[in-house]
Scaffold this motif. Structure first.
Motif, PDB file in Angstrom:
ATOM      1  N   ALA A   1       0.820  -1.206   0.000  1.00  0.00           N
ATOM      2  CA  ALA A   1       0.000   0.000   0.000  1.00  0.00           C
ATOM      3  C   ALA A   1       0.857   1.260   0.000  1.00  0.00           C
ATOM      4  O   ALA A   1       0.601   2.207  -0.762  1.00  0.00           O
ATOM      5  CB  ALA A   1      -0.931  -0.014   1.212  1.00  0.00           C
TER       6      ALA A   1
ATOM      7  N   VAL B   1      -6.454   0.014  -0.591  1.00  0.00           N
ATOM      8  CA  VAL B   1      -6.636  -1.352  -0.091  1.00  0.00           C
ATOM      9  C   VAL B   1      -8.123  -1.578   0.129  1.00  0.00           C
ATOM     10  O   VAL B   1      -8.776  -0.823   0.869  1.00  0.00           O
ATOM     11  CB  VAL B   1      -5.872  -1.578   1.220  1.00  0.00           C
ATOM     12  CG1 VAL B   1      -6.110  -3.007   1.730  1.00  0.00           C
ATOM     13  CG2 VAL B   1      -4.386  -1.327   1.027  1.00  0.00           C
TER      14      VAL B   1
ATOM     15  N   TYR C   1      -7.164   4.314   2.062  1.00  0.00           N
ATOM     16  CA  TYR C   1      -6.167   5.042   1.290  1.00  0.00           C
ATOM     17  C   TYR C   1      -4.975   5.408   2.168  1.00  0.00           C
ATOM     18  O   TYR C   1      -5.141   5.826   3.315  1.00  0.00           O
ATOM     19  CB  TYR C   1      -6.781   6.307   0.692  1.00  0.00           C
ATOM     20  CG  TYR C   1      -7.822   6.007  -0.363  1.00  0.00           C
ATOM     21  CD1 TYR C   1      -7.467   5.873  -1.701  1.00  0.00           C
ATOM     22  CD2 TYR C   1      -9.158   5.845  -0.002  1.00  0.00           C
ATOM     23  CE1 TYR C   1      -8.425   5.590  -2.667  1.00  0.00           C
ATOM     24  CE2 TYR C   1     -10.119   5.551  -0.967  1.00  0.00           C
ATOM     25  CZ  TYR C   1      -9.744   5.424  -2.292  1.00  0.00           C
ATOM     26  OH  TYR C   1     -10.696   5.130  -3.248  1.00  0.00           O
TER      27      TYR C   1
ATOM     28  N   LYS D   1       1.307   7.536  -0.637  1.00  0.00           N
ATOM     29  CA  LYS D   1       2.384   6.824  -1.318  1.00  0.00           C
ATOM     30  C   LYS D   1       3.732   7.361  -0.862  1.00  0.00           C
ATOM     31  O   LYS D   1       4.005   8.549  -0.982  1.00  0.00           O
ATOM     32  CB  LYS D   1       2.239   6.972  -2.830  1.00  0.00           C
ATOM     33  CG  LYS D   1       3.299   6.224  -3.621  1.00  0.00           C
ATOM     34  CD  LYS D   1       3.053   6.353  -5.122  1.00  0.00           C
ATOM     35  CE  LYS D   1       4.107   5.604  -5.926  1.00  0.00           C
ATOM     36  NZ  LYS D   1       3.873   5.710  -7.387  1.00  0.00           N
TER      37      LYS D   1
ATOM     38  N   VAL E   1      -5.654  -2.115   8.202  1.00  0.00           N
ATOM     39  CA  VAL E   1      -6.299  -3.062   7.295  1.00  0.00           C
ATOM     40  C   VAL E   1      -6.954  -4.190   8.085  1.00  0.00           C
ATOM     41  O   VAL E   1      -8.107  -4.571   7.817  1.00  0.00           O
ATOM     42  CB  VAL E   1      -5.282  -3.618   6.283  1.00  0.00           C
ATOM     43  CG1 VAL E   1      -5.883  -4.775   5.488  1.00  0.00           C
ATOM     44  CG2 VAL E   1      -4.809  -2.527   5.336  1.00  0.00           C
TER      45      VAL E   1
END
Length: 222
Positions: A139, A146, A179, A182, A199
């Motif tokens: 991720a 995800v 989200y 990055k 998650v």
């Protein structure tokens, strides 16, 4: 693509007719762009079910031996796993290893979808085990959302140690995408751990499973 569409349509029809599954949240799968499916793991059939029932192609790992068999059986098995979009991985290569994760990263960079089991292997006792940080690495490195998926009751379709499949009702729930910013491959381990825990919290909310504080130490199925 024709083989994929035919295989997925066939499995979807078979599963729908025999199992009458309850499926919710399909609208949470992004209509375009890369995405990561993170799912709890109760049955050998989980990958096939997710691949068949989600609206977009999802690449899960499958043992390389499934793609290299000979004769009619080998051809049929190879065609099936290629048809559902599985990705061959060597038996001695852990699914969370860097090499394996980079295979998934390549698919994400091409705008595709990949699937991963943060627990690593099937839960034999129904508990939801602590997530390994490969999903966090993917991720943060890719920036792809995800999509948490919760499966309920699939362990009854093919109990551990059994080769036969027993049709029965199960539930597949797709949660809202998560989200993460990055960062690329160079990120601190605590960030990976934090993303993974987020998650797992989402998966637990979908399944209602009791949580285990430890990692799943069961050996992957051979």
């Amino acid at each position: 693509m024709a083989l994929y569409n035919l295989t997925r349509t066939s499995i979807r029809g078979l599963v729908g007719g025999l199992c009458r599954p309850t499926i919710t949240g399909l609208e949470n799968v992004p209509s375009s762009g890369p995405f990561i499916v993170a799912c709890n793991h109760l049955s050998f059939l989980d990958s096939v079910l997710v691949q068949a029932l989600l609206p977009r192609r999802v690449g899960f790992f499958a043992k390389a031996e499934y793609f290299t068999g000979t004769g009619l059986k080998g051809y049929a098995m190879k065609s099936f796993f290629e048809g559902v979009g599985s990705i061959p991985v060597q038996r001695d290569q852990q699914a969370a290893s860097v090499a394996a994760l980079r295979t998934l990263l390549d698919i994400l960079e091409d705008g595709g979808g990949v699937g991963i089991y943060p627990e690593g292997t099937r839960s034999r006792d129904g508990l939801l085990y602590r997530g390994r940080t490969g999903v966090g690495w993917l991720a943060l490195t890719s920036g792809a959302p995800v999509v948490p998926v919760g499966l309920i009751g699939t362990e009854n379709l093919q109990p551990a140690g059994k080769k036969t499949v027993k049709p029965g009702h199960f539930t597949l729930r797709v949660g809202a995408p998560l989200y993460f910013q990055k960062t690329g491959p160079e990120h601190a381990l605590p960030a990976r751990r934090q993303a993974t825990d987020r998650v797992m919290d989402a998966i637990a909310e979908l399944t209602g499973q009791e949580r285990a504080e430890s990692y799943n130490r069961n050996r992957p199925e051979g």
